[in-house]
Design a protein around this motif. Structure first.
Motif, PDB file in Angstrom:
ATOM      1  N   ARG A 146       0.834  -1.212   0.000  1.00  0.00           N
ATOM      2  CA  ARG A 146       0.000   0.000   0.000  1.00  0.00           C
ATOM      3  C   ARG A 146       0.862   1.254   0.000  1.00  0.00           C
ATOM      4  NH1 ARG A 146      -5.514  -0.513   1.239  1.00  0.00           N
ATOM      5  NH2 ARG A 146      -5.469   1.711   0.668  1.00  0.00           N
ATOM      6  N   ARG A 185       2.148   2.094  -3.434  1.00  0.00           N
ATOM      7  CA  ARG A 185       1.123   2.715  -4.289  1.00  0.00           C
ATOM      8  C   ARG A 185       1.060   4.215  -4.052  1.00  0.00           C
ATOM      9  NH1 ARG A 185      -3.863  -1.581  -3.302  1.00  0.00           N
ATOM     10  NH2 ARG A 185      -2.830  -3.426  -4.229  1.00  0.00           N
ATOM     11  N   GLU A 223       2.295   7.138  -6.803  1.00  0.00           N
ATOM     12  CA  GLU A 223       1.347   8.144  -7.263  1.00  0.00           C
ATOM     13  C   GLU A 223       1.797   9.570  -6.945  1.00  0.00           C
ATOM     14  OE1 GLU A 223      -2.288   7.147  -5.368  1.00  0.00           O
ATOM     15  OE2 GLU A 223      -2.670   5.350  -6.596  1.00  0.00           O
ATOM     16  N   THR A 239       8.327   5.306  -9.351  1.00  0.00           N
ATOM     17  CA  THR A 239       8.005   4.206 -10.265  1.00  0.00           C
ATOM     18  C   THR A 239       9.274   3.661 -10.912  1.00  0.00           C
ATOM     19  OG1 THR A 239       5.825   5.158 -10.722  1.00  0.00           O
ATOM     20  CG2 THR A 239       6.676   3.533 -12.289  1.00  0.00           C
TER      21      THR A 239
END
Length: 226
Positions: free
Chosen positions: A198, A201, A205, A211
């Motif tokens: 989590r 993520r 973002e 990333t």
């Protein structure tokens, strides 16, 4: 800030001691006392090291575990962890001392537990040296210039703090002599594994470059495993 560090560490030790010895039903528990001395002494040492080398990170580490900047899921997770940690300590006190469900651990195994805790805290210092944004809550520290860290232990695993926590999870029941406490470790590992996913993520973002970092560093906790 050092005064706050000492007060929070003392309160944390007092709470853990109350849970452990209250469940044990006796103060005649050398392993329990050594656990408090070792974890408290090492935690204070790490805090004093941060006060000298990275006071900004120390302020983050001393902040409440529930903050406005956090995602709702992380607030719930941190509150659940606090309750679960307390219940775990109570279980080990009941197991190792009051009811003695577990057979006594050999000295070498208890010593291994103490060593695991020591190595855990030493690894934390290495993490803090590499990452000034290693806050205990999941959030983007915009005001501190939050950026991706890919040096030191972060060049090998994406969550080296969690890797260190694995040693604490294993070392605590070994030192305290609780098989039931040790049996809870897989559940705790699954819990921080869920949080790591989590957390990634959120970072992917909201944090520039994360990333790409995930693509470069494949493993989360342990190289070649996960």
């Amino acid at each position: 800030m050092i005064t706050r560090l000492i007060l929070q560490t003392s309160l944390w030790l007092a709470c853990m001691g109350a849970l452990l010895f209250g469940a044990a039903g006796t103060f005649a528990w050398p392993a329990g006392w050594w656990y408090l001395i070792e974890t408290g002494g090492l935690s204070l040492w790490v805090g004093l090291w941060l006060a000298r080398h990275d006071p900004g990170l120390l302020a983050e580490r001393l902040a409440p575990i529930v903050q406005a900047q956090q995602s709702r899921w992380d607030r719930i997770f941190m509150m659940a962890v606090t309750v679960a940690w307390g219940a775990w300590l109570v279980l080990m006190g009941l197991d190792a001392m009051r009811y003695r469900w577990s057979a006594p651990f050999p000295v070498w195994l208890v010593s291994l537990g103490s060593l695991c805790i020591l190595v855990c805290l030493l690894l934390c210092v290495i993490v803090f040296r590499a990452n000034s944004y290693a806050a205990p809550v999941v959030k983007i520290q915009t005001g501190r210039g939050h950026k991706v860290i890919d040096t030191g232990p972060y060049a090998h695993v994406r969550h080296p703090m969690y890797s260190a926590a694995l040693l604490l999870f294993i070392g605590t029941p070994l030192l305290l002599g609780s098989s039931w406490g040790l049996a809870c470790v897989p559940v705790m590992v699954i819990g921080i594994g869920w949080r790591a996913v989590r957390e990634e993520r959120v970072l992917a973002e909201q944090l520039d470059g994360y990333t790409g970092y995930i693509a470069r560093v494949r493993y989360r906790f342990v190289p070649f495993i996960w």
